[in-house]
Design an enzyme around this catalytic site. Structure first.
Site, PDB file in Angstrom:
ATOM      1  N   CYS A 427      33.061   9.308  59.711  1.00  0.00           N
ATOM      2  CA  CYS A 427      32.269  10.690  58.923  1.00  0.00           C
ATOM      3  C   CYS A 427      32.569  11.276  57.472  1.00  0.00           C
ATOM      4  O   CYS A 427      31.676  11.471  57.513  1.00  0.00           O
ATOM      5  CB  CYS A 427      33.694  10.889  60.227  1.00  0.00           C
ATOM      6  SG  CYS A 427      35.317  10.621  59.169  1.00  0.00           S
ATOM      7  N   HIS A 471      39.392  13.255  60.336  1.00  0.00           N
ATOM      8  CA  HIS A 471      37.907  13.441  60.342  1.00  0.00           C
ATOM      9  C   HIS A 471      37.421  14.163  59.017  1.00  0.00           C
ATOM     10  O   HIS A 471      38.067  14.674  58.203  1.00  0.00           O
ATOM     11  CB  HIS A 471      37.527  14.029  61.602  1.00  0.00           C
ATOM     12  CG  HIS A 471      36.409  14.315  61.792  1.00  0.00           C
ATOM     13  ND1 HIS A 471      35.256  13.313  61.880  1.00  0.00           N
ATOM     14  CD2 HIS A 471      35.613  15.496  62.069  1.00  0.00           C
ATOM     15  CE1 HIS A 471      34.068  14.032  62.203  1.00  0.00           C
ATOM     16  NE2 HIS A 471      33.949  14.793  62.598  1.00  0.00           N
ATOM     17  N   ASP A 487      28.987  19.502  61.609  1.00  0.00           N
ATOM     18  CA  ASP A 487      29.776  18.364  61.203  1.00  0.00           C
ATOM     19  C   ASP A 487      28.578  17.189  61.716  1.00  0.00           C
ATOM     20  O   ASP A 487      27.734  17.042  63.073  1.00  0.00           O
ATOM     21  CB  ASP A 487      30.790  18.532  63.002  1.00  0.00           C
ATOM     22  CG  ASP A 487      31.090  16.656  62.548  1.00  0.00           C
ATOM     23  OD1 ASP A 487      30.675  16.445  62.254  1.00  0.00           O
ATOM     24  OD2 ASP A 487      32.463  16.717  63.918  1.00  0.00           O
TER      25      ASP A 487
END
Lengths: 687, 320
Positions: A427, A471, A487
């Site tokens: 991430c 994250h 995202d």
């Protein structure tokens, strides 16, 4: 040992009349060694290896000396070991004061004290030190296992005191008595727990290094800063939703946002955190998407609180930073509960502070030329910021990017290398690359860190978010529409968001034990874990999390509204006094409570009365049996049997089976029917 | 009142020792007719290492009882008939000059025997009485600076006439306390007396009695009696009884701790004779009259406690 003790003070050189001190019994020593082991063992994991070895050797050596009845080492030798040991601890921790060196010193002393134990007061010193050392276990862990160990150790310590002062007796008896003592103290423990006025934070000041071991999100992000967190199995926080759980893909727990980038490290800029620059955030949201929930946040020693993106209502002691993260007034150093309301659909800061926007466009010069080039091409091609973002996501989706927790190391132009060469990362790589691309293309963007998802425990409907759910994602600012969450990881591996990190990782990459479940029997294990988690959660919420607020709620439920500490103190004293009074009364009137055999015998005699045989108060069992033989020959065998068992129990120190037999006699008498119907055998005279 | 309880493997079951002594008692009962309880109490007293006081009229069999005991147990017997002109030396012994050896030689008195019948003890002067009673307590005598132990076992059966008779010096309370038990023989019942008359007296059968026990067996039996179990509940009962004598207004004084100890040791012996290895409240109740009557004085000035007083006392204390 010297016969007389001379004062070491020169003006009191005269011999002080020696009062012989009671010596430590040989048989009491294993108990004290057990105390030393029980109170030091949980620290072994946190101590330097050499210290653990020295302590273990000292205790083992003492046990050997005990076994062989050997002589204790000389005092100067012990003193030497102590000096070297203390110096070693000082060197290891670079200090002698503070939490960790303090514990190390105590453990060291605990291990060495048995080496000079000869008198009973030495044993007492070990027990007292043991009680203190027990408390320090809570520095490392506050979970149920620690509590259980604590309780068992208190039992052992109490039993050791009993053994030291009570002389040789079977260990079972000692433990039984110690358990009884502890059980008697339980009501007081409960009262103190419920009513002792809670203060914010601990009663005494903690040394500064007490919070060193706390883990959580960092205040910066560089490649590889999250992966350690992701590999941790610790709980980050637990959430209790008032209504149902929102969709998993919308569970973005917002932590710190980073808008300053120096080519390698993402940080929060001065603007985003400075109190002077704070402007109230303007959030427009549909009421329909509002969610109410309570978060129990583990201590992480940072100011930010985790809230569902984006919070509308905050707890009293927190504010919303310009970059939309929730900041508490002081670092979260204890597990604490916060109630929030968040909107899942929102428009945030449609009109943003131009300085913040400038900050969100800043890129360091001279880094990542290839991605800059790409982004500038997109800027020329698409006029719309949304289209630029779509192009970037399209790139992630179509090119061969891999999600892995073991990415290759990146060099100076980290974004370029990631985007065009390695294409492996997780991430933070994706978020960082995406934001860099957006900024190069003239779209204000920033990195947001936090947690995504969580695990719903079906046992108590609590969502548990682990550190491994950490994250990083991105936010872009769109003209007239405010900040919008993007995202990029979801573009690469949608399963990360849909099913959790577990599903996103390729085969062969490991997560902490119990985090990955594939085979069928592990499902059973998982349900066990859920149960255990639920118990742990209850423990955290109700035992460890019993703070001032909880105390007020509980007391209000018990009828004490708005209890201040004076009234709580008074209630505490009154309740303790009441219990003491109860115990005293019980002790005073204990004699009146009949022992089982007397109770059974009285019951037997009472039933006998219905057959016309009435036992006089002064009549012994044998006399009663011989009288019954005269008055009612039918009943005689039964009465004789009962009298015999009672006599054995009462006057012969009889065993348990007599009690059972006596009980049978009472039952037999209850079911006894005289041979002649309706006839009362006792009414007849034997001829 | 034999025990109706015979549970296997219990403290109630009779031991071989109890069987042994039961044979001796049966033999004694064949000599002393119709006096089972008194004979049994006499044995209990002997087993509890105490001394026995028999208070009764002349001619009811006191001497026969003493002699029977001595013979059955194989003990040395002697008898002293107390009179008002008796001196301590008559009991204890005297040193006389031996002209041939030119030294004093000690001639032991009647007290140097194993079973001593001190007949009509209340006819002697207090000086002589106390010489005997001292010896009973100490189990040794000191003559002219030399301490001589009395034989073992040493068992005194004192008899006294009812103190209403003329020419008696009633024993003071402190001296009475040294007798563990006091029993009354009383007249024999009709059947027993008839048998006695038909057989023409029992004295003649005495020389024919053989010893039922070896000399070392009695001390062993006494040790077994000491090991008879006494439960805390029984101690509670004994204490309650003793307490009741002290608070009861009928008596001038209650029972002393020595009396309580006496009660317990006789109750042990009684339980042993009943074939039990534990003391029951019934044992205490059975021996209480004999232990307590001569130790308790009535407040109304009518002398010692009567049997009814003790029965009332027992009824006032609950057994649990």
């Amino acid at each position: 040992m010297p016969e007389t003790r001379r004062s070491r003070l020169p003006w009191r050189r005269r011999a002080i009349p020696a009062k012989p001190r009671p010596l430590l019994e040989h048989g009491a020593l294993p108990w004290l060694l057990a105390v030393a082991v029980a109170t030091t063992l949980p620290h072994a994991e946190f101590l330097p290896r050499w210290l653990t070895l020295v302590c273990g050797a000292a205790l083992a050596g003492r046990a050997w000396l005990w076994l062989k009845n050997g002589r204790l080492p000389r005092r100067w030798l012990l003193a030497l070991v102590v000096i070297v040991g203390v110096a070693g601890i000082g060197w290891q921790y670079r200090a002698l004061f503070g939490r960790d060196p303090g514990i190390a010193l105590l453990v060291f002393f605990m291990a060495l004290k048995p080496m000079e134990m000869s008198e009973r007061r030495d044993g007492l010193a070990v027990v007292m030190l043991g009680f203190f050392l027990l408390l320090t276990h809570y520095f490392h862990s506050e979970d149920i296992a620690t509590g259980a160990w604590f309780l068992a150790s208190v039992l052992l310590l109490t039993a050791t005191l009993l053994r030291m002062y009570g002389g040789a007796q079977p260990a079972r008896e000692v433990f039984r008595y110690a358990a009884l003592l502890i059980a008697q103290s339980l009501p007081f423990m409960l009262i103190l727990f419920l009513l002792f006025p809670r203060v914010q934070g601990p009663l005494w000041g903690m040394p500064r290094d007490a919070y060193a071991g706390l883990s959580g999100l960092s205040d910066r992000m560089s490649p590889g800063s999250l992966d350690k967190l992701i590999l941790s199995g610790e709980v980050a926080f637990r959430v209790q939703f008032d209504a149902g759980l929102p969709e998993r893909t919308r569970l973005y727990w917002r932590g710190p946002s980073f808008d300053s980038y120096d080519g390698r490290v993402w940080r929060a800029s001065f603007l985003s955190t400075s109190a002077a620059e704070r402007k109230p955030a303007r959030i427009e949201a549909a009421e329909a998407s509002a969610v109410d929930y309570t978060i129990t946040l583990e201590a992480h020693d940072r100011r930010w609180l985790l809230a569902l993106d984006l919070p509308l209502l905050l707890p009293g002691e927190a504010t919303l930073a310009p970059t939309l993260e929730v900041l508490a007034n002081r670092p979260v150093r204890y597990r604490a509960r916060f109630a929030f309301r968040s909107a899942l659909d929102y428009t945030a800061n449609r009109e943003e502070d131009p300085r913040l926007l400038r900050q969100a466009l800043h890129l360091p010069h001279g880094f990542n030329p290839r991605s800059r080039e790409l982004a500038e091409a997109w800027q020329r091609e698409f006029s719309d910021a949304e289209k630029i973002s779509a192009a970037a996501l399209h790139l992630f989706r179509t090119e061969k990017f891999f999600y892995t927790l073991q990415p290759p190391l990146l060099g100076e132009n980290a974004v370029d290398e990631f985007l065009f060469e390695t294409r492996r990362g997780f991430c933070e790589h994706y978020a960082s690359a995406y934001v860099a691309l957006m900024r190069a293309a003239g779209v204000p963007a920033r990195v947001v860190t936090g947690y995504q998802g969580g695990e719903l425990n079906p046992v108590d409907d609590t969502l548990t978010v682990y550190q491994s759910d950490a994250h990083a994602w991105a936010e872009i600012w769109l003209e007239g529409r405010g900040w919008r969450r993007v995202d990029p990881t979801a573009a690469v591996v949608p399963s990360r968001i849909e099913r959790g990190i577990d599903a996103a990782l390729p085969e062969g990459e490991s997560l902490p034990a119990l985090m990955r479940f594939e085979s069928a029997w592990l499902v059973h294990l998982r349900s066990l874990r859920y149960r255990w988690e639920a118990i742990n959660n209850a423990w955290d919420q109700w035992v460890l999390g019993y703070d001032r607020q909880r105390q007020h709620e509980t007391l209000a439920r018990l009828g004490m509204k708005d209890a201040d500490w004076q009234s709580m103190f008074l209630t505490m004293m009154a309740a303790s006094g009441g219990i003491l009074l109860l115990i005293v009364c019980r002790m005073l009137f204990r004699r009146s409570k009949p022992v089982p055999e007397v109770r059974l015998w009285c019951r037997f005699c009472a039933r006998l009365e219905s057959f016309g045989i009435r036992r006089a108060p002064w009549e012994g069992p044998l006399d009663l049996a011989s009288r019954a033989a005269l008055e009612s020959p039918e009943l005689a065998p039964l009465v004789r049997r009962a009298a015999g068992h009672f006599a054995e129990l009462r006057y012969g120190g009889g065993r348990r089976d007599h009690l059972r037999d006596l009980r049978d006699c009472v039952k037999d008498l209850a079911s006894f029917r005289p041979c002649r119907p309706g006839g009362k055998p006792a009414g007849e005279k034997p001829c | 009142m034999d025990s109706p309880l015979l549970l296997s493997e219990s403290k109630i079951s009779p031991s071989t020792h109890a069987v042994q002594i039961a044979g001796v008692i049966a033999a004694a009962n064949r000599v002393i007719l119709g006096k089972d309880e008194a004979v049994r109490l006499a044995f209990a007293c002997l087993l509890a290492r105490g001394h026995l006081l028999i208070e009764d009229l002349p001619g009811v069999g006191k001497t026969t009882l003493a002699q029977t005991l001595a013979r059955l147990l194989g003990l040395r017997f002697s008898r002293i008939q107390f009179t008002s002109d008796m001196l301590p030396a008559d009991i204890i012994g005297i040193s006389i000059y031996d002209r041939e050896k030119n030294t004093f030689r000690f001639l032991p008195g009647a007290i140097f025997s194993q079973v001593l019948l001190a007949d009509e003890i209340n006819r002697a002067t207090p000086k002589t009485q106390s010489a005997l009673l001292e010896a009973m307590e100490e189990r040794q005598v000191t003559v002219e600076g030399e301490t001589r132990p009395l034989p073992e076992p040493f068992f005194v059966i004192g008899t006294q006439n009812p103190s209403t008779q003329v020419g008696t010096f009633p024993l003071p309370e402190s001296q009475l306390d040294r007798f563990l038990l006091r029993v009354e023989l009383g007249y024999p019942d009709r059947a027993a007396e008839r048998e006695l008359l038909e057989s023409g007296g029992r004295r003649d059968t005495l020389p024919a009695l053989s010893a039922h026990l070896r000399p070392d067996q009695l001390p062993r039996l006494q040790r077994v009696v000491e090991s008879v179990h006494v439960a805390p509940a029984l101690l509670d009962y004994v204490q309650a009884l003793v307490e009741a004598t002290r608070t009861n207004p009928r008596f001038i004084h209650g029972l002393s701790p020595r009396a309580a100890l006496a009660l317990l040791s006789v109750a042990r012996a009684w339980a042993f004779l009943a074939g039990r290895r534990m003391v029951m409240p019934e044992d205490v109740q059975a021996v209480l009259p004999s232990v307590a009557r001569h130790r308790l004085q009535l407040a109304d000035g009518n002398g010692h406690a009567r049997a009814e007083d003790i029965a009332g006392l027992i009824r006032s204390v609950a057994v649990t």
